[in-house]
Scaffold this motif. Structure first.
Motif, PDB file in Angstrom:
ATOM      1  N   GLY A 280       0.779  -1.231   0.000  1.00  0.00           N
ATOM      2  CA  GLY A 280       0.000   0.000   0.000  1.00  0.00           C
ATOM      3  C   GLY A 280       0.809   1.278   0.000  1.00  0.00           C
ATOM      4  N   GLY A 281       2.120   1.178   0.083  1.00  0.00           N
ATOM      5  CA  GLY A 281       2.921   2.389   0.065  1.00  0.00           C
ATOM      6  C   GLY A 281       2.905   3.061  -1.296  1.00  0.00           C
ATOM      7  N   GLY A 282       3.440   4.270  -1.345  1.00  0.00           N
ATOM      8  CA  GLY A 282       3.476   4.993  -2.610  1.00  0.00           C
ATOM      9  C   GLY A 282       3.870   6.430  -2.427  1.00  0.00           C
ATOM     10  N   LEU A 283       3.637   7.195  -3.490  1.00  0.00           N
ATOM     11  CA  LEU A 283       3.967   8.627  -3.524  1.00  0.00           C
ATOM     12  C   LEU A 283       2.678   9.417  -3.377  1.00  0.00           C
ATOM     13  CD1 LEU A 283       6.335  10.625  -4.143  1.00  0.00           C
ATOM     14  CD2 LEU A 283       5.608  10.506  -6.539  1.00  0.00           C
TER      15      LEU A 283
ATOM     16  N   ALA B 251       2.238  -4.035  15.349  1.00  0.00           N
ATOM     17  CA  ALA B 251       2.545  -2.607  15.345  1.00  0.00           C
ATOM     18  C   ALA B 251       3.081  -2.156  13.999  1.00  0.00           C
ATOM     19  CB  ALA B 251       3.563  -2.282  16.431  1.00  0.00           C
ATOM     20  N   TRP B 252       2.880  -0.899  13.736  1.00  0.00           N
ATOM     21  CA  TRP B 252       3.516  -0.231  12.615  1.00  0.00           C
ATOM     22  C   TRP B 252       4.656   0.632  13.151  1.00  0.00           C
ATOM     23  CZ3 TRP B 252       2.613  -1.225   7.611  1.00  0.00           C
ATOM     24  CH2 TRP B 252       1.415  -1.846   7.249  1.00  0.00           C
ATOM     25  N   PHE B 253       5.794   0.484  12.525  1.00  0.00           N
ATOM     26  CA  PHE B 253       6.945   1.341  12.780  1.00  0.00           C
ATOM     27  C   PHE B 253       7.360   1.972  11.453  1.00  0.00           C
ATOM     28  CE2 PHE B 253       8.889   0.640  17.049  1.00  0.00           C
ATOM     29  CZ  PHE B 253       7.907  -0.167  17.559  1.00  0.00           C
ATOM     30  N   ARG B 254       8.197   2.985  11.514  1.00  0.00           N
ATOM     31  CA  ARG B 254       8.723   3.578  10.297  1.00  0.00           C
ATOM     32  C   ARG B 254      10.186   3.958  10.483  1.00  0.00           C
ATOM     33  NH1 ARG B 254       5.210   9.246  10.356  1.00  0.00           N
ATOM     34  NH2 ARG B 254       6.332  10.268  12.064  1.00  0.00           N
TER      35      ARG B 254
ATOM     36  N   VAL C 289      10.212   4.262   5.243  1.00  0.00           N
ATOM     37  CA  VAL C 289       9.781   2.889   5.002  1.00  0.00           C
ATOM     38  C   VAL C 289       8.956   2.467   6.220  1.00  0.00           C
ATOM     39  CG1 VAL C 289      10.476   0.503   4.626  1.00  0.00           C
ATOM     40  CG2 VAL C 289      11.797   2.372   3.601  1.00  0.00           C
ATOM     41  N   TYR C 290       7.760   1.978   5.974  1.00  0.00           N
ATOM     42  CA  TYR C 290       6.863   1.563   7.040  1.00  0.00           C
ATOM     43  C   TYR C 290       6.899   0.047   7.179  1.00  0.00           C
ATOM     44  CZ  TYR C 290       5.010   6.237   7.605  1.00  0.00           C
ATOM     45  OH  TYR C 290       4.881   7.582   7.890  1.00  0.00           O
TER      46      TYR C 290
ATOM     47  N   GLN D 298       8.796  -6.898   5.300  1.00  0.00           N
ATOM     48  CA  GLN D 298       9.882  -6.360   4.488  1.00  0.00           C
ATOM     49  C   GLN D 298       9.808  -4.844   4.339  1.00  0.00           C
ATOM     50  OE1 GLN D 298       7.122  -7.543   3.274  1.00  0.00           O
ATOM     51  NE2 GLN D 298       6.530  -6.027   1.719  1.00  0.00           N
ATOM     52  N   GLY D 299       8.686  -4.251   4.687  1.00  0.00           N
ATOM     53  CA  GLY D 299       8.526  -2.809   4.624  1.00  0.00           C
ATOM     54  C   GLY D 299       7.913  -2.329   3.320  1.00  0.00           C
ATOM     55  N   THR D 300       7.309  -1.153   3.378  1.00  0.00           N
ATOM     56  CA  THR D 300       6.736  -0.521   2.203  1.00  0.00           C
ATOM     57  C   THR D 300       7.060   0.972   2.263  1.00  0.00           C
ATOM     58  OG1 THR D 300       4.708  -0.255   0.873  1.00  0.00           O
ATOM     59  CG2 THR D 300       4.448  -0.182   3.276  1.00  0.00           C
TER      60      THR D 300
END
Length: 124
Positions: free
Chosen positions: A8-11, A35-38, A93-94, A116-118
Motif C-alpha cells: 500500500g505504500g506509494g507517492l 505494530a507499525w513502525f517507520r 519505510v513503514y 519487508q517494509g513498504t
C-alpha cells in the motif's frame, strides 16, 4: 510460522491520504501485538501505532495522533494503517511488526517478527 507482508505504500502529496496493509499469518494464539513502525534514511526505526489482531488495545505515537488510524480485521488476518493529512516528515519505510512476549509496544526491540517494509513518500 509467523509471516508479515506490507503493501500500500506509494507517492502522495502533502495533505493527502494513504492506507497501508499488513497481511499476517501465524498469529492464531492469544497475546499477540501488531505494530507499525517507520524508518527514514539515517534515522532509527520509530513507533507509529499498535493494536492486537482483533483491533483492540490501540496505541499511537504522538506525531501521528489524530492523523493515523490503526485497525485490524481478524477474519482476514489483516492489519491496516490509515494515514491522513500526510506531511513530508512522514516519509519513511513503514514496517509491520508482531510479537507475543508482552513487552511495551513502543520499542522496536519488543518485536521478533517483521515484514519487508513498504515505502511511503510524501512530497511538499
Amino acid at each position: 510460522q509467523v509471516q508479515l507482508v506490507e503493501s500500500g505504500g506509494g507517492l502522495v502529496q502533502a495533505g493527502g491520504s494513504l492506507r497501508l496493509s499488513c497481511a499476517t499469518s501465524g498469529l492464531d494464539s492469544t497475546g499477540w501485538k501488531v505494530a507499525w513502525f517507520r524508518q527514514a534514511p539515517g534515522k532509527e526505526r520509530e513507533p507509529v501505532a499498535s493494536c492486537n489482531p482483533s483491533g483492540g488495545d490501540l496505541e499511537y505515537a504522538d506525531p501521528v495522533k489524530g492523523r493515523f488510524t490503526i485497525s485490524a480485521d481478524k477474519a482476514k488476518n489483516m492489519v491496516y494503517l490509515q494515514m491522513s493529512r500526510l506531511k513530508p516528515e512522514d516519509t519513511a519505510v513503514y514496517y509491520c511488526g508482531a510479537d507475543q512476549r508482552g513487552y511495551w509496544w513502543y520499542f522496536s526491540s519488543s518485536y521478533l517478527y517483521w515484514g519487508q517494509g513498504t515505502q511511503v513518500t510524501v512530497t511538499s
